[in-house]
Each structure stands twice: as C-alpha cells, then as structure tokens.
Design a protein around this motif. Structure first.
Motif, PDB file in Angstrom:
ATOM      1  N   ALA A 112       0.831  -1.205   0.000  1.00  0.00           N
ATOM      2  CA  ALA A 112       0.000   0.000   0.000  1.00  0.00           C
ATOM      3  C   ALA A 112       0.869   1.260   0.000  1.00  0.00           C
ATOM      4  CB  ALA A 112      -0.935  -0.004   1.208  1.00  0.00           C
ATOM      5  N   LEU A 113       1.932   1.242   0.796  1.00  0.00           N
ATOM      6  CA  LEU A 113       2.826   2.397   0.823  1.00  0.00           C
ATOM      7  C   LEU A 113       3.515   2.592  -0.522  1.00  0.00           C
ATOM      8  CD1 LEU A 113       4.463   1.993   4.364  1.00  0.00           C
ATOM      9  CD2 LEU A 113       2.763   3.693   3.663  1.00  0.00           C
ATOM     10  N   SER A 114       3.925   1.499  -1.155  1.00  0.00           N
ATOM     11  CA  SER A 114       4.574   1.599  -2.465  1.00  0.00           C
ATOM     12  C   SER A 114       3.633   2.200  -3.504  1.00  0.00           C
ATOM     13  CB  SER A 114       5.041   0.216  -2.935  1.00  0.00           C
ATOM     14  OG  SER A 114       6.045  -0.289  -2.086  1.00  0.00           O
ATOM     15  N   ALA A 115       2.345   1.907  -3.368  1.00  0.00           N
ATOM     16  CA  ALA A 115       1.359   2.436  -4.302  1.00  0.00           C
ATOM     17  C   ALA A 115       0.899   3.842  -3.935  1.00  0.00           C
ATOM     18  CB  ALA A 115       0.154   1.495  -4.361  1.00  0.00           C
ATOM     19  N   GLY A 116       1.406   4.378  -2.828  1.00  0.00           N
ATOM     20  CA  GLY A 116       0.988   5.703  -2.389  1.00  0.00           C
ATOM     21  C   GLY A 116      -0.383   5.730  -1.749  1.00  0.00           C
ATOM     22  N   LEU A 136       0.523   8.956  11.695  1.00  0.00           N
ATOM     23  CA  LEU A 136       1.756   8.554  11.013  1.00  0.00           C
ATOM     24  C   LEU A 136       1.693   8.864   9.527  1.00  0.00           C
ATOM     25  CD1 LEU A 136       2.231   5.028  12.631  1.00  0.00           C
ATOM     26  CD2 LEU A 136       3.182   7.194  13.409  1.00  0.00           C
ATOM     27  N   ASP A 137       2.811   9.357   9.004  1.00  0.00           N
ATOM     28  CA  ASP A 137       2.941   9.491   7.559  1.00  0.00           C
ATOM     29  C   ASP A 137       3.558   8.208   6.994  1.00  0.00           C
ATOM     30  OD1 ASP A 137       5.601   9.621   8.290  1.00  0.00           O
ATOM     31  OD2 ASP A 137       5.876  11.717   7.740  1.00  0.00           O
ATOM     32  N   GLY A 138       3.851   8.191   5.687  1.00  0.00           N
ATOM     33  CA  GLY A 138       4.368   6.982   5.057  1.00  0.00           C
ATOM     34  C   GLY A 138       5.651   6.467   5.673  1.00  0.00           C
ATOM     35  N   PRO A 139       6.710   7.296   5.803  1.00  0.00           N
ATOM     36  CA  PRO A 139       7.956   6.809   6.404  1.00  0.00           C
ATOM     37  C   PRO A 139       7.778   6.316   7.830  1.00  0.00           C
ATOM     38  CG  PRO A 139       8.349   8.839   5.187  1.00  0.00           C
ATOM     39  CD  PRO A 139       6.864   8.636   5.218  1.00  0.00           C
ATOM     40  N   ALA A 140       6.920   6.987   8.602  1.00  0.00           N
ATOM     41  CA  ALA A 140       6.696   6.554   9.985  1.00  0.00           C
ATOM     42  C   ALA A 140       5.990   5.207  10.025  1.00  0.00           C
ATOM     43  CB  ALA A 140       5.888   7.607  10.739  1.00  0.00           C
TER      44      ALA A 140
END
Length: 320
Positions: A112-116, A136-140
């Motif tokens: 999911a993170l890879s797909a944004g 939390l954002d993506g990196p977190a």
C-alpha cells in the motif's frame, strides 16, 4: 539414553512440520486456538478483575498455568506413540507461531505504501501493532512495520520455539498464553496498571531467552553483523522493554536503518530512544528486507533449538 534422543527427534520433526504448515497455510482463518484462549482469558478477567496485583496474579496463574497444564495432559496422552507425539508437536507449533501472518501483514502495508495508498496502509497497520495510524505518515508507518516485524519475530516465533525445545508442548502453548495475556492486560492503562502487572512481568521473564536468541541470529543472518552488534550494545538498554530493545536494535543495525523515536499509542505519546542512530531513515523497501531477515532467523532458530537439545542430551549422557 534412547528416551532423550527420541524426544529430540519428536521435537525436531514436529517443529519442522509445524513451521512448514505455517509457511504453507498461515494462521487458520476460523477457530484459531489463540483466539479461543483470548476469549476464555477475557471471560476469566470479567470474574476476577480488581484493581489489585494479587487478583491479576491469580488471573495469570489460572490462564497461563491452565494452558500449560492442558498441554502437559495432551503430551502425556500420546507419550510413547512417536507419530502421535510428532503430530501433536506439529499442531502446537502451527497454532502458536505466526511467522506467515506477520510477513503477510507487513507486506500488505508495504504494498500500500509503495502504491501511495496511505489510507489502506493505515487501515492495515493495526493488524501489526497498536500505534495510532492516523498520526503517522508513510515513512513513519514503514518504520513501525519494521519494528513490529523485529519484535514479533521474537514474540510470535523464536520465543515459542525456544520454550518448545525446553519443555515440549507445554512450553509451546504456555509461552503463547503468557505472550497473549501480556498483549491483553500487560499495558499501563488505568485499568491494567495493577491487574496486568503479573502478566507483564511474566512475559518479560518468558521472553528473555527468545529475545536474546533473536538478536544473536539477526546479527548472524543480517547484512551488517558489526552494525548489529554495535547497535545492540549501544542502544538496547535504553529501550523501555528489556526484550524488544535487543531485538529491535539488532534488526536496526543489521538492516542499516534507524528505529525508535516518538510513537503514539491511542493518543498517548511516547518518546523512545533512537536505535542505531548512525543508520538511515527506513524506506518502504526495508519492509521486505525485514521480512526476509525474519524468515532467516526462523530457520536458524529451528536449527539452534534442535542442536541445543542434542548438546544438552550429550552432556547429560556423559554425566550419567
């Protein structure tokens, strides 16, 4: 002594079969024994809950001790029947380890993170840990996944196998019961600060050997053994958990990433120490690297546990 070597064979074949079942099938979708234990422990809690350590200790003793006793009864029932004993060990390992589900959930968040797709990632993250995903954002979230993979490799796989090697089926199911109780009542909320104290302390004790073995094997199996040792020695003791500290620090050093920092659990903010401060920020690709490291640690754990039983058997034979 043939009895000891036979018991080692039962554990070796049973544990290997149980891990293979977990790899191929994952957790059962319905009727999971751990879920059934959780419901039973919850019902016992309703009967016993008082804001007092003694009542909490009774709850822990009944739930964890009762589970270990049932495991001992089952093992005694099949004693002397090699195939049945192996089958019981395999079923117990499959029921208590969660390596495949851990990997699956970690990869789901990573995809999911890879797909944004941050909304899907936030929806899946609570399957891995208790942090507030909306803060939390993506990196977190990627960092939270790597930390959860590290900690749960110890809690959901290595610790159970260690106690299985030490005490057979009672050790397997007893460890899982203790670990589940800690997740249910071992946190420092107003309701459980006293009642959950015994479960939390028992989980610290039961998890100690598995956490150290996990840290050692992550150091051996990771890409940077020196970095893993350096992070473990420098930062593990600063972590509030005596068992998560070595595991997360060794994973951080082995992967070359920086873990720890500010966390949020249900609106409660915690400022944890940074682990492997010399490392870089976690990115999405590190989730897959952490999963693969977890898998390698699992395989090495099985070998270490079987080898440990063989060594201890040889030492006992020499003494006799």
């Amino acid at each position: 002594m043939p009895g000891r070597s036979a018991a080692t064979g039962v554990f070796a074949y049973g544990a290997a079969a149980g891990l293979a079942a977990d790899l191929l099938l994952g957790d059962p979708r319905r009727g999971h024994p751990v879920a059934a234990f959780g419901r039973t422990a919850g019902a016992v809690e309703k009967l016993l809950w008082h804001d007092h350590r003694g009542w909490g200790a009774l709850h822990t003793a009944l739930c964890a001790g009762g589970t270990a006793a049932l495991g001992a009864l089952a093992a005694r029932t099949v004693r002397g029947r090699r195939t049945a004993s192996i089958a019981l060990t395999a079923a117990s390992v499959w029921a208590v380890v969660g390596g495949t589900t851990l990997s699956r959930e970690a990869r789901a968040v990573g995809e999911a993170l890879s797909a944004g797709d941050l909304d899907t990632a936030r929806e899946r993250l609570p399957h891995l840990c208790g942090r507030d995903p909306h803060s939390l954002d993506g990196p977190a979230m990627a960092r939270a996944v790597v930390e959860s993979v590290a900690e749960n490799t110890s809690d959901a796989v290595v610790g159970a196998l260690v106690w299985g090697a030490v005490a057979g089926v009672p050790g397997l199911v007893g460890f899982r019961a203790v670990n589940t109780l800690d997740a249910m009542v071992g946190h420092k909320s107003p309701r459980y600060r006293r009642f959950g104290w015994a479960s939390a302390r028992l989980d610290d004790l039961a998890g100690w050997p598995g956490a150290r073995l996990t840290a050692v094997l992550a150091t051996v199996a990771g890409g940077d053994p020196r970095g893993a040792v350096r992070a473990w020695r420098a930062d593990a003791a600063e972590h509030p958990s005596p068992n998560a500290g070595p595991v997360e620090a060794s994973f951080a050093g082995a992967l070359g990433v920086r873990l720890g920092g500010t966390l949020s659990y249900g609106g409660r903010v915690e400022h944890r120490p940074v682990l492997n401060g010399e490392g870089r920020d976690v990115d999405v690709a590190d989730i897959e690297r952490a999963v693969r490291l977890s898998r390698r640690v699992t395989g090495l754990t099985l070998a270490a546990c079987v080898g440990g039983r063989l060594v201890m058997g040889a030492i006992k034979r020499r003494r006799i």
